[in-house]
Motif scaffolding. Structure first.
Motif, PDB file in Angstrom:
ATOM      1  N   LYS A  14       0.826  -1.219   0.000  1.00  0.00           N
ATOM      2  CA  LYS A  14       0.000   0.000   0.000  1.00  0.00           C
ATOM      3  C   LYS A  14       0.858   1.266   0.000  1.00  0.00           C
ATOM      4  O   LYS A  14       0.348   2.365  -0.211  1.00  0.00           O
ATOM      5  CB  LYS A  14      -0.910   0.024   1.235  1.00  0.00           C
ATOM      6  N   CYS A  15       2.116   1.099   0.296  1.00  0.00           N
ATOM      7  CA  CYS A  15       3.016   2.247   0.443  1.00  0.00           C
ATOM      8  C   CYS A  15       3.982   2.392  -0.736  1.00  0.00           C
ATOM      9  O   CYS A  15       4.557   3.460  -0.949  1.00  0.00           O
ATOM     10  CB  CYS A  15       3.847   2.092   1.714  1.00  0.00           C
ATOM     11  N   CYS A  18       4.680   5.106  -3.437  1.00  0.00           N
ATOM     12  CA  CYS A  18       5.284   6.377  -3.015  1.00  0.00           C
ATOM     13  C   CYS A  18       6.589   6.229  -2.251  1.00  0.00           C
ATOM     14  O   CYS A  18       7.312   7.221  -2.087  1.00  0.00           O
ATOM     15  CB  CYS A  18       4.297   7.144  -2.139  1.00  0.00           C
ATOM     16  N   HIS A  19       6.858   5.043  -1.710  1.00  0.00           N
ATOM     17  CA  HIS A  19       8.041   4.866  -0.862  1.00  0.00           C
ATOM     18  C   HIS A  19       8.887   3.684  -1.296  1.00  0.00           C
ATOM     19  O   HIS A  19       8.367   2.611  -1.582  1.00  0.00           O
ATOM     20  CB  HIS A  19       7.633   4.623   0.591  1.00  0.00           C
ATOM     21  N   VAL A  29       7.570   9.714  -4.605  1.00  0.00           N
ATOM     22  CA  VAL A  29       6.607  10.745  -4.179  1.00  0.00           C
ATOM     23  C   VAL A  29       6.857  11.059  -2.705  1.00  0.00           C
ATOM     24  O   VAL A  29       6.732  12.200  -2.254  1.00  0.00           O
ATOM     25  CB  VAL A  29       5.158  10.249  -4.396  1.00  0.00           C
ATOM     26  N   ARG A  39      14.397   7.444  13.312  1.00  0.00           N
ATOM     27  CA  ARG A  39      14.851   8.653  12.608  1.00  0.00           C
ATOM     28  C   ARG A  39      14.019   9.864  13.049  1.00  0.00           C
ATOM     29  O   ARG A  39      12.869   9.710  13.432  1.00  0.00           O
ATOM     30  CB  ARG A  39      14.659   8.391  11.108  1.00  0.00           C
ATOM     31  N   GLY A  42      11.089  14.201   9.058  1.00  0.00           N
ATOM     32  CA  GLY A  42      11.499  15.217   8.100  1.00  0.00           C
ATOM     33  C   GLY A  42      13.000  15.338   7.908  1.00  0.00           C
ATOM     34  O   GLY A  42      13.502  16.424   7.614  1.00  0.00           O
ATOM     35  N   TYR A  49       9.898  18.122   2.080  1.00  0.00           N
ATOM     36  CA  TYR A  49       8.783  17.852   2.993  1.00  0.00           C
ATOM     37  C   TYR A  49       7.808  19.025   3.038  1.00  0.00           C
ATOM     38  O   TYR A  49       8.152  20.167   2.725  1.00  0.00           O
ATOM     39  CB  TYR A  49       9.317  17.624   4.402  1.00  0.00           C
ATOM     40  N   SER A  50       6.612  18.736   3.524  1.00  0.00           N
ATOM     41  CA  SER A  50       5.655  19.801   3.831  1.00  0.00           C
ATOM     42  C   SER A  50       6.175  20.618   5.010  1.00  0.00           C
ATOM     43  O   SER A  50       6.969  20.127   5.825  1.00  0.00           O
ATOM     44  CB  SER A  50       4.302  19.186   4.206  1.00  0.00           C
ATOM     45  N   TRP A  63      10.650   9.079  14.988  1.00  0.00           N
ATOM     46  CA  TRP A  63       9.761   7.997  14.556  1.00  0.00           C
ATOM     47  C   TRP A  63      10.032   6.721  15.336  1.00  0.00           C
ATOM     48  O   TRP A  63      10.599   5.764  14.827  1.00  0.00           O
ATOM     49  CB  TRP A  63       9.887   7.744  13.046  1.00  0.00           C
ATOM     50  N   THR A  82       0.149  17.473   6.448  1.00  0.00           N
ATOM     51  CA  THR A  82       1.099  16.615   5.744  1.00  0.00           C
ATOM     52  C   THR A  82       0.698  16.482   4.278  1.00  0.00           C
ATOM     53  O   THR A  82      -0.483  16.537   3.938  1.00  0.00           O
ATOM     54  CB  THR A  82       1.195  15.202   6.365  1.00  0.00           C
ATOM     55  N   LYS A  83       1.705  16.294   3.429  1.00  0.00           N
ATOM     56  CA  LYS A  83       1.389  16.055   2.021  1.00  0.00           C
ATOM     57  C   LYS A  83       1.377  14.564   1.688  1.00  0.00           C
ATOM     58  O   LYS A  83       1.321  14.196   0.525  1.00  0.00           O
ATOM     59  CB  LYS A  83       2.332  16.841   1.111  1.00  0.00           C
ATOM     60  N   MET A  84       1.403  13.718   2.691  1.00  0.00           N
ATOM     61  CA  MET A  84       1.236  12.281   2.440  1.00  0.00           C
ATOM     62  C   MET A  84      -0.246  12.006   2.225  1.00  0.00           C
ATOM     63  O   MET A  84      -1.051  12.051   3.150  1.00  0.00           O
ATOM     64  CB  MET A  84       1.779  11.461   3.620  1.00  0.00           C
ATOM     65  N   SER A  85      -0.605  11.744   0.965  1.00  0.00           N
ATOM     66  CA  SER A  85      -2.021  11.523   0.603  1.00  0.00           C
ATOM     67  C   SER A  85      -2.373  10.058   0.794  1.00  0.00           C
ATOM     68  O   SER A  85      -2.394   9.287  -0.155  1.00  0.00           O
ATOM     69  CB  SER A  85      -2.269  11.897  -0.854  1.00  0.00           C
TER      70      SER A  85
HETATM   71  C1  HEM Z   1       6.004  10.587   4.602  1.00  0.00           C
HETATM   72  C2  HEM Z   1       5.303   5.948   5.841  1.00  0.00           C
HETATM   73  C3  HEM Z   1       2.036   5.536   2.270  1.00  0.00           C
HETATM   74  C4  HEM Z   1       3.592   9.742   0.454  1.00  0.00           C
HETATM   75  C5  HEM Z   1       6.047   9.390   5.289  1.00  0.00           C
HETATM   76  C6  HEM Z   1       6.755   9.162   6.523  1.00  0.00           C
HETATM   77  C7  HEM Z   1       6.562   7.865   6.855  1.00  0.00           C
HETATM   78  C8  HEM Z   1       5.720   7.262   5.859  1.00  0.00           C
HETATM   79  C9  HEM Z   1       7.118   7.140   8.081  1.00  0.00           C
HETATM   80  C10 HEM Z   1       7.598  10.195   7.261  1.00  0.00           C
HETATM   81  C11 HEM Z   1       8.997  10.085   6.727  1.00  0.00           C
HETATM   82  C12 HEM Z   1      10.002  11.090   7.262  1.00  0.00           C
HETATM   83  O1  HEM Z   1       9.699  11.859   8.191  1.00  0.00           O
HETATM   84  O2  HEM Z   1      11.127  11.104   6.726  1.00  0.00           O
HETATM   85  C13 HEM Z   1       4.345   5.415   4.973  1.00  0.00           C
HETATM   86  C14 HEM Z   1       3.807   4.084   5.059  1.00  0.00           C
HETATM   87  C15 HEM Z   1       2.831   3.982   4.093  1.00  0.00           C
HETATM   88  C16 HEM Z   1       2.822   5.234   3.368  1.00  0.00           C
HETATM   89  C17 HEM Z   1       4.282   3.006   6.031  1.00  0.00           C
HETATM   90  C18 HEM Z   1       1.884   2.842   3.820  1.00  0.00           C
HETATM   91  C19 HEM Z   1       1.224   2.229   4.866  1.00  0.00           C
HETATM   92  C20 HEM Z   1       2.206   6.613   1.431  1.00  0.00           C
HETATM   93  C21 HEM Z   1       1.529   6.784   0.164  1.00  0.00           C
HETATM   94  C22 HEM Z   1       1.972   7.979  -0.345  1.00  0.00           C
HETATM   95  C23 HEM Z   1       2.912   8.544   0.607  1.00  0.00           C
HETATM   96  C24 HEM Z   1       0.548   5.799  -0.465  1.00  0.00           C
HETATM   97  C25 HEM Z   1       1.601   8.669  -1.651  1.00  0.00           C
HETATM   98  C26 HEM Z   1       0.301   8.687  -2.100  1.00  0.00           C
HETATM   99  C27 HEM Z   1       4.340  10.364   1.438  1.00  0.00           C
HETATM  100  C28 HEM Z   1       4.817  11.733   1.353  1.00  0.00           C
HETATM  101  C29 HEM Z   1       5.487  11.977   2.568  1.00  0.00           C
HETATM  102  C30 HEM Z   1       5.433  10.754   3.350  1.00  0.00           C
HETATM  103  C31 HEM Z   1       4.618  12.699   0.204  1.00  0.00           C
HETATM  104  C32 HEM Z   1       6.084  13.305   3.029  1.00  0.00           C
HETATM  105  C33 HEM Z   1       5.013  13.955   3.906  1.00  0.00           C
HETATM  106  C34 HEM Z   1       5.224  15.412   4.266  1.00  0.00           C
HETATM  107  O3  HEM Z   1       6.271  16.004   3.954  1.00  0.00           O
HETATM  108  O4  HEM Z   1       4.277  15.963   4.847  1.00  0.00           O
HETATM  109  N1  HEM Z   1       5.416   8.226   4.922  1.00  0.00           N
HETATM  110  N2  HEM Z   1       3.737   6.072   3.939  1.00  0.00           N
HETATM  111  N3  HEM Z   1       3.024   7.685   1.672  1.00  0.00           N
HETATM  112  N4  HEM Z   1       4.719   9.817   2.644  1.00  0.00           N
HETATM  113 FE1  HEM Z   1       4.205   7.968   3.308  1.00  0.00          FE
END
Ligand code: HEM
Length: 108
Positions: A14-15, A18-19, A29, A39, A42, A49-50, A63, A82-85
């Motif tokens: 599911k992740c 983007c990851h 993404v 960690r 951000g 990051y947002s 985290w 957050t920009k995590m959609s």
């Molecule tokens: C940020 C985990 C799904 C896009 C993050 C962060 C984590 C994370 C731990 C923070 C990272 C940091 O601080 O360096 C996960 C997990 C997912 C998931 C485990 C699935 C269960 C997704 C999906 C997308 C996405 C599906 C895209 C549609 C992003 C973005 C950020 C982010 C753009 C940066 C957020 C910000 O700057 O506000 N994610 N993610 N993630 N994730 Fe995810």
């Protein structure tokens, strides 16, 4: 928090759009997640990051498994702006399993 990394690998599907994780993981993404457990929020230098996520990092958010679980339940509630959609993982066991999976990837 105790999860099953093998089950978490499936949850991570599911992740993956983007990851990235694993050797040589790249930002997509979202930021790469190698070493994310433990960690600062951000913290990936070359990821944009947002402001909301940067603010969390500035506040000192780390985290830990507990904080990851709260974030992953409802990302937009835990990091407002957050920009995590991603709506979140509703099931507690899915959250625990994906965190166990993420913990298997150390920072490069
Ligand atoms: C940020 C985990 C799904 C896009 C993050 C962060 C984590 C994370 C731990 C923070 C990272 C940091 O601080 O360096 C996960 C997990 C997912 C998931 C485990 C699935 C269960 C997704 C999906 C997308 C996405 C599906 C895209 C549609 C992003 C973005 C950020 C982010 C753009 C940066 C957020 C910000 O700057 O506000 N994610 N993610 N993630 N994730 Fe995810």
């Amino acid at each position: 928090i105790t999860g099953d990394a093998a089950k978490g690998e499936k949850v991570f599907r599911k992740c993956m759009a983007c990851h990235d994780t694993g050797p040589g993981a790249k930002n997509k993404v979202g930021p790469h997640l190698d070493g994310v457990v433990g960690r600062h929020a951000g913290a990936i230098e070359d990821f944009s990051y947002s402001d909301a996520m940067k603010a969390k990092g500035d506040e000192g958010l780390i985290w830990t498994p507990e904080h990851l679980a709260e974030f992953l339940e409802k990302p937009r509630d835990y990091v407002n702006g957050t920009k995590m959609s991603f709506a979140g993982l509703r099931k507690e066991d899915e959250r625990a399993d994906v965190i166990a999976y993420l913990a298997t990837f150390k920072a490069d």
